[in-house]
Design a protein around this motif. Structure first.
Motif, PDB file in Angstrom:
ATOM      1  N   GLN A  86      17.533 -42.292 -80.698  1.00 48.50           N
ATOM      2  CA  GLN A  86      16.626 -41.795 -79.672  1.00 48.50           C
ATOM      3  C   GLN A  86      16.354 -42.897 -78.649  1.00 48.50           C
ATOM      4  N   VAL A  87      16.523 -42.605 -77.356  1.00 48.50           N
ATOM      5  CA  VAL A  87      16.244 -43.570 -76.292  1.00 48.50           C
ATOM      6  C   VAL A  87      14.821 -43.316 -75.796  1.00 48.50           C
ATOM      7  N   THR A  88      13.978 -44.349 -75.855  1.00 47.67           N
ATOM      8  CA  THR A  88      12.576 -44.190 -75.459  1.00 47.67           C
ATOM      9  C   THR A  88      12.242 -44.906 -74.154  1.00 47.67           C
ATOM     10  N   GLY A  89      13.140 -45.770 -73.698  1.00 48.79           N
ATOM     11  CA  GLY A  89      12.911 -46.483 -72.446  1.00 48.79           C
ATOM     12  C   GLY A  89      14.218 -47.010 -71.905  1.00 48.79           C
ATOM     13  N   VAL A  90      14.284 -47.191 -70.578  1.00 48.91           N
ATOM     14  CA  VAL A  90      15.493 -47.734 -69.950  1.00 48.91           C
ATOM     15  C   VAL A  90      15.099 -48.562 -68.733  1.00 48.91           C
ATOM     16  N   LEU A  91      15.760 -49.718 -68.585  1.00 51.53           N
ATOM     17  CA  LEU A  91      15.550 -50.615 -67.447  1.00 51.53           C
ATOM     18  C   LEU A  91      16.897 -51.155 -66.979  1.00 51.53           C
ATOM     19  N   TRP A  92      17.035 -51.358 -65.676  1.00 51.87           N
ATOM     20  CA  TRP A  92      18.224 -52.002 -65.116  1.00 51.87           C
ATOM     21  C   TRP A  92      18.105 -53.505 -65.307  1.00 51.87           C
ATOM     22  N   SER A  93      19.209 -54.163 -65.605  1.00 55.30           N
ATOM     23  CA  SER A  93      19.231 -55.626 -65.712  1.00 55.30           C
ATOM     24  C   SER A  93      19.053 -56.224 -64.312  1.00 55.30           C
ATOM     25  N   PRO A  94      18.656 -57.502 -64.238  1.00 56.10           N
ATOM     26  CA  PRO A  94      18.464 -58.130 -62.929  1.00 56.10           C
ATOM     27  C   PRO A  94      19.713 -58.095 -62.037  1.00 56.10           C
ATOM     28  N   ASP A  95      20.907 -58.159 -62.637  1.00 66.17           N
ATOM     29  CA  ASP A  95      22.127 -58.110 -61.820  1.00 66.17           C
ATOM     30  C   ASP A  95      22.695 -56.682 -61.702  1.00 66.17           C
ATOM     31  N   ASN A  96      22.017 -55.701 -62.277  1.00 64.13           N
ATOM     32  CA  ASN A  96      22.369 -54.278 -62.197  1.00 64.13           C
ATOM     33  C   ASN A  96      23.704 -53.911 -62.842  1.00 64.13           C
ATOM     34  N   SER A  97      24.249 -54.781 -63.683  1.00 70.96           N
ATOM     35  CA  SER A  97      25.523 -54.487 -64.335  1.00 70.96           C
ATOM     36  C   SER A  97      25.343 -53.881 -65.722  1.00 70.96           C
ATOM     37  N   SER A  98      24.109 -53.881 -66.198  1.00 73.57           N
ATOM     38  CA  SER A  98      23.843 -53.367 -67.541  1.00 73.57           C
ATOM     39  C   SER A  98      22.462 -52.724 -67.587  1.00 73.57           C
ATOM     40  N   LEU A  99      22.210 -52.047 -68.689  1.00 72.27           N
ATOM     41  CA  LEU A  99      20.913 -51.408 -68.909  1.00 72.27           C
ATOM     42  C   LEU A  99      20.315 -51.917 -70.214  1.00 72.27           C
ATOM     43  N   LEU A 100      19.004 -52.087 -70.209  1.00 68.06           N
ATOM     44  CA  LEU A 100      18.251 -52.409 -71.416  1.00 68.06           C
ATOM     45  C   LEU A 100      17.596 -51.113 -71.878  1.00 68.06           C
ATOM     46  N   THR A 101      17.767 -50.772 -73.147  1.00 71.72           N
ATOM     47  CA  THR A 101      17.141 -49.570 -73.686  1.00 71.72           C
ATOM     48  C   THR A 101      16.267 -49.916 -74.885  1.00 71.72           C
ATOM     49  N   SER A 102      15.213 -49.126 -75.039  1.00 67.82           N
ATOM     50  CA  SER A 102      14.396 -49.199 -76.256  1.00 67.82           C
ATOM     51  C   SER A 102      14.667 -47.927 -77.041  1.00 67.82           C
ATOM     52  N   HIS A 103      14.441 -48.022 -78.369  1.00 73.29           N
ATOM     53  CA  HIS A 103      14.836 -46.913 -79.237  1.00 73.29           C
ATOM     54  C   HIS A 103      13.736 -46.525 -80.211  1.00 73.29           C
ATOM     55  N   GLY A 104      13.940 -45.352 -80.808  1.00 72.54           N
ATOM     56  CA  GLY A 104      12.925 -44.723 -81.625  1.00 72.54           C
ATOM     57  C   GLY A 104      13.061 -44.912 -83.116  1.00 72.54           C
ATOM     58  N   HIS A 105      12.599 -43.907 -83.831  1.00 73.10           N
ATOM     59  CA  HIS A 105      12.325 -43.931 -85.266  1.00 73.10           C
ATOM     60  C   HIS A 105      13.345 -44.651 -86.137  1.00 73.10           C
ATOM     61  N   PHE A 106      14.621 -44.301 -86.040  1.00 77.41           N
ATOM     62  CA  PHE A 106      15.604 -44.812 -86.989  1.00 77.41           C
ATOM     63  C   PHE A 106      16.281 -46.095 -86.524  1.00 77.41           C
ATOM     64  N   ASP A 107      15.976 -46.547 -85.302  1.00 75.48           N
ATOM     65  CA  ASP A 107      16.562 -47.773 -84.770  1.00 75.48           C
ATOM     66  C   ASP A 107      15.564 -48.401 -83.792  1.00 75.48           C
ATOM     67  N   PRO A 108      14.441 -48.914 -84.299  1.00 71.69           N
ATOM     68  CA  PRO A 108      13.390 -49.426 -83.412  1.00 71.69           C
ATOM     69  C   PRO A 108      13.741 -50.800 -82.839  1.00 71.69           C
ATOM     70  N   ASN A 109      14.771 -50.828 -82.010  1.00 70.67           N
ATOM     71  CA  ASN A 109      15.263 -52.073 -81.441  1.00 70.67           C
ATOM     72  C   ASN A 109      15.462 -51.930 -79.942  1.00 70.67           C
ATOM     73  N   LEU A 110      15.706 -53.061 -79.284  1.00 71.99           N
ATOM     74  CA  LEU A 110      16.130 -53.080 -77.889  1.00 71.99           C
ATOM     75  C   LEU A 110      17.631 -53.328 -77.880  1.00 71.99           C
ATOM     76  N   ARG A 111      18.332 -52.695 -76.952  1.00 83.46           N
ATOM     77  CA  ARG A 111      19.778 -52.879 -76.846  1.00 83.46           C
ATOM     78  C   ARG A 111      20.155 -53.083 -75.383  1.00 83.46           C
ATOM     79  N   VAL A 112      21.208 -53.870 -75.161  1.00 82.96           N
ATOM     80  CA  VAL A 112      21.756 -54.075 -73.828  1.00 82.96           C
ATOM     81  C   VAL A 112      23.125 -53.404 -73.787  1.00 82.96           C
ATOM     82  N   TRP A 113      23.351 -52.594 -72.744  1.00 83.42           N
ATOM     83  CA  TRP A 113      24.585 -51.820 -72.590  1.00 83.42           C
ATOM     84  C   TRP A 113      25.331 -52.280 -71.351  1.00 83.42           C
TER      85      TRP A 113
END
Length: 140
Positions: A86-113
């Protein structure tokens, strides 16, 4: 005009609706072409690209688990990534080449894509429950 002046909303009805108006329009009535993106789950996260007009990143809930980057001028998506959570949040990286996402119940982590290759390049751990919001400092 090919520019997009848009209002948007994500909701528990499994849709994102964007109202496109001409940049020349001064209407605040919500009139204009409506684009609707359909998901299999509630849309929990939305982020406009900070420098490219009409590029919108969306993240969806537990039954869908997708991170999608939409090109609203083209009416199609540029990236579609199965995050496996589950994706609960999304932000653009400072250089706009990637996205930072926050996640829900089964994977409560931040990820960079990485958007060039549509892959997860980093995982930031430490939470034991759903992450409900994220923010990035504007100061480096």
């Amino acid at each position: 005009s090919s520019g997009i002046n848009a209002e948007y909303g994500g909701c528990n009805d499994n849709k994102v609706q964007v109202i496109k108006r001409s940049c020349m329009s001064s209407s605040s009535s919500g009139e204009g072409e409506t684009l609707t993106m359909i998901y299999q789950s509630a849309v929990k996260a939305l982020a406009w690209h900070p420098t490219q007009r009409g590029i919108l990143a969306t993240g969806s809930g537990q039954n869908d688990q997708r991170l999608v980057v939409w090109d609203l001028a083209a009416g199609s998506y540029k990236n579609c990534i199965d995050t496996k959570s589950q994706v609960t949040g999304v932000l653009w990286s400072p250089d706009n080449s990637s996205l930072l996402t926050s996640h829900g119940h089964f994977d409560p982590n931040l990820r960079v894509w990485d958007l060039k290759d549509n892959v997860n390049t980093s995982k930031l751990t430490g939470h034991s429950n759903m992450i409900v919001s994220i923010a990035m400092s504007p100061i480096n």
